[in-house]
Design a protein around this motif. Sequence first.
Motif, PDB file in Angstrom:
ATOM      1  N   ASP A 198       2.440  13.053   5.118  1.00 11.03           N
ATOM      2  CA  ASP A 198       1.591  12.483   4.068  1.00 11.03           C
ATOM      3  C   ASP A 198       0.179  12.222   4.601  1.00 11.03           C
ATOM      4  O   ASP A 198      -0.815  12.483   3.910  1.00 11.03           O
ATOM      5  N   ASP A 204       7.825   9.347   9.769  1.00 10.96           N
ATOM      6  CA  ASP A 204       8.131   9.828   8.413  1.00 10.96           C
ATOM      7  C   ASP A 204       6.890   9.960   7.540  1.00 10.96           C
ATOM      8  O   ASP A 204       6.970  10.569   6.477  1.00 10.96           O
ATOM      9  N   ARG A 205       5.771   9.351   7.933  1.00  8.47           N
ATOM     10  CA  ARG A 205       4.553   9.438   7.130  1.00  8.47           C
ATOM     11  C   ARG A 205       3.527  10.404   7.716  1.00  8.47           C
ATOM     12  O   ARG A 205       2.423  10.528   7.180  1.00  8.47           O
ATOM     13  N   LYS A 257       3.514   9.706  -5.218  1.00  8.61           N
ATOM     14  CA  LYS A 257       4.115  10.945  -4.710  1.00  8.61           C
ATOM     15  C   LYS A 257       5.317  11.370  -5.555  1.00  8.61           C
ATOM     16  O   LYS A 257       5.478  12.549  -5.855  1.00  8.61           O
ATOM     17  N   ASP A 268      13.413   7.231   2.757  1.00  5.79           N
ATOM     18  CA  ASP A 268      12.961   8.424   3.488  1.00  5.79           C
ATOM     19  C   ASP A 268      14.117   9.273   4.001  1.00  5.79           C
ATOM     20  O   ASP A 268      13.891  10.408   4.431  1.00  5.79           O
ATOM     21  N   GLU A 301      -7.138   4.624   5.669  1.00  7.02           N
ATOM     22  CA  GLU A 301      -5.807   4.317   5.119  1.00  7.02           C
ATOM     23  C   GLU A 301      -4.765   4.367   6.221  1.00  7.02           C
ATOM     24  O   GLU A 301      -4.728   5.312   7.007  1.00  7.02           O
ATOM     25  N   MET A 302      -3.891   3.365   6.251  1.00  4.53           N
ATOM     26  CA  MET A 302      -2.865   3.290   7.289  1.00  4.53           C
ATOM     27  C   MET A 302      -1.549   3.907   6.823  1.00  4.53           C
ATOM     28  O   MET A 302      -1.151   3.729   5.669  1.00  4.53           O
ATOM     29  N   ARG A 323       1.529   4.373  -2.886  1.00  2.74           N
ATOM     30  CA  ARG A 323       1.409   5.803  -2.535  1.00  2.74           C
ATOM     31  C   ARG A 323       2.694   6.557  -2.810  1.00  2.74           C
ATOM     32  O   ARG A 323       2.686   7.678  -3.312  1.00  2.74           O
ATOM     33  N   GLN A 324       3.844   5.950  -2.419  1.00  8.04           N
ATOM     34  CA  GLN A 324       5.128   6.626  -2.598  1.00  8.04           C
ATOM     35  C   GLN A 324       5.415   6.851  -4.085  1.00  8.04           C
ATOM     36  O   GLN A 324       5.918   7.904  -4.467  1.00  8.04           O
ATOM     37  N   GLN A 351       0.848  -1.193   0.000  1.00 11.22           N
ATOM     38  CA  GLN A 351       0.000   0.000   0.000  1.00 11.22           C
ATOM     39  C   GLN A 351       0.890   1.253   0.000  1.00 11.22           C
ATOM     40  O   GLN A 351       0.675   2.206  -0.758  1.00 11.22           O
ATOM     41  N   ASP A 352       1.931   1.207   0.828  1.00 12.57           N
ATOM     42  CA  ASP A 352       2.830   2.359   0.958  1.00 12.57           C
ATOM     43  C   ASP A 352       3.613   2.586  -0.337  1.00 12.57           C
ATOM     44  O   ASP A 352       3.793   3.728  -0.775  1.00 12.57           O
TER      45      ASP A 352
END
Lengths: 211, 211
Positions: free
Chosen positions: B200, B196-197, A85, A196, B190-191, A81-82, A77-78
């Motif tokens: 976002d 660092d997130r 971005k 990050d 959404e998790m 999203r990344q 999921q991350d």
Amino acid sequence: METALTQAAQSNSEIEFWFEFASTYSYLSVMRIEDAAARHGVTVIWKPFLLGPIFKSLGWDSSPFLQQKAKGEYMWQDMARQCRKYGLPWTRPTTFPRRALLPLRVALIGADTPWAGEYCRRVMSLNFAADRDIDSPEAVGDVLMQLGLPAAQLIDAAQAEPTKLRLREQTSTALDRGVFGAPTFFVRGEMFWGNDRLDDALTLAAQSNRQ
Amino acid sequence: METALTQAAQSNSEIEFWFEFASTYSYLSVMRIEDAAARHGVTVIWKPFLLGPIFKSLGWDSSPFLQQKAKGEYMWQDMARQCRKYGLPWTRPTTFPRRALLPLRVALIGADTPWAGEYCRRVMSLNFAADRDIDSPEAVGDVLMQLGLPAAQLIDAAQAEPTKLRLREQTSTALDRGVFGAPTFFVRGEMFWGNDRLDDALTLAAQSNRQ
């Protein structure tokens, strides 16, 4: 590329970039680092290594994203999203983690050449945008030929014993220096872990330019 | 505080903030979240929970920073750097991870009150700036009295069976929702994992304000 090389020549600072083609978060950094480093006037030192032996040293059979189910599900999921971005293409690979021995050995051979960045981006794009296996002479050969490089010769060199040994040694060096995942950056001996931290690492590297 | 409350009242969006007082990266988010959320017009929902049972569910006896030596050593270096970056005080605690049962139970009682943020920042500061134990009625009582709250009464309520049960239930909910570490944020289901997130997550929450 031209800009990156010109600026790098003027800079006195470097970032060591330790990465693995199988690693999702390494994908983000491989795609971003050369442009970002050029903006900071910092030279990228490419350090391919094997994550497998690192995880084995922690007693794990494979990636922590497989060992820990919830963390693994979150990672997909991350990553989606990344990539949104950063404006990077993204396809969740049907095989994970992909074996990457051959492309890593070729990366090691090319690490100090001008084609390192473009080669690494193309291998990563095969894995995480095109969802293709990357650990075959065909896949690696295609990438090398697209770059106008002597594919057969480089693949032969990659599969020769001295290169295999060098990749194992580079991986041992990573372990000795405290690397426990990828991507990992070193700037003036300071370690930064994870995509990050790429910006923080480059900021530190750029500061030494101004001193 | 006044500003945060006023803006929150105008907003229609929320961020759930799952945290543990023992967790180093939760320290960064606890100190930052209320101001950052106020700037985005987002309301913070405080969700204290226990990391111990989460780690046990992964087969670990304690924090991954103790389980993995290299990762643990890196974390201390990274925390010092992150605190410099955010302008937060930092002392590496002589005990890690600190037991935090009592302050977490009090945080659960205060979660929906206006003192949640200030209480959590003061407990975190004890742990990671003053290097003091936090799991005693004395430590927690000091913080509550500094906030002008009925310390004895709140501590009694925290140590009563219903509160203990609620914290265990909140921790089970975290596990069920896929939480595998702290801090963790949820925005519209959404998790997001890790300090660092936070930005976002707040950006996503703020987008729903504008719809």
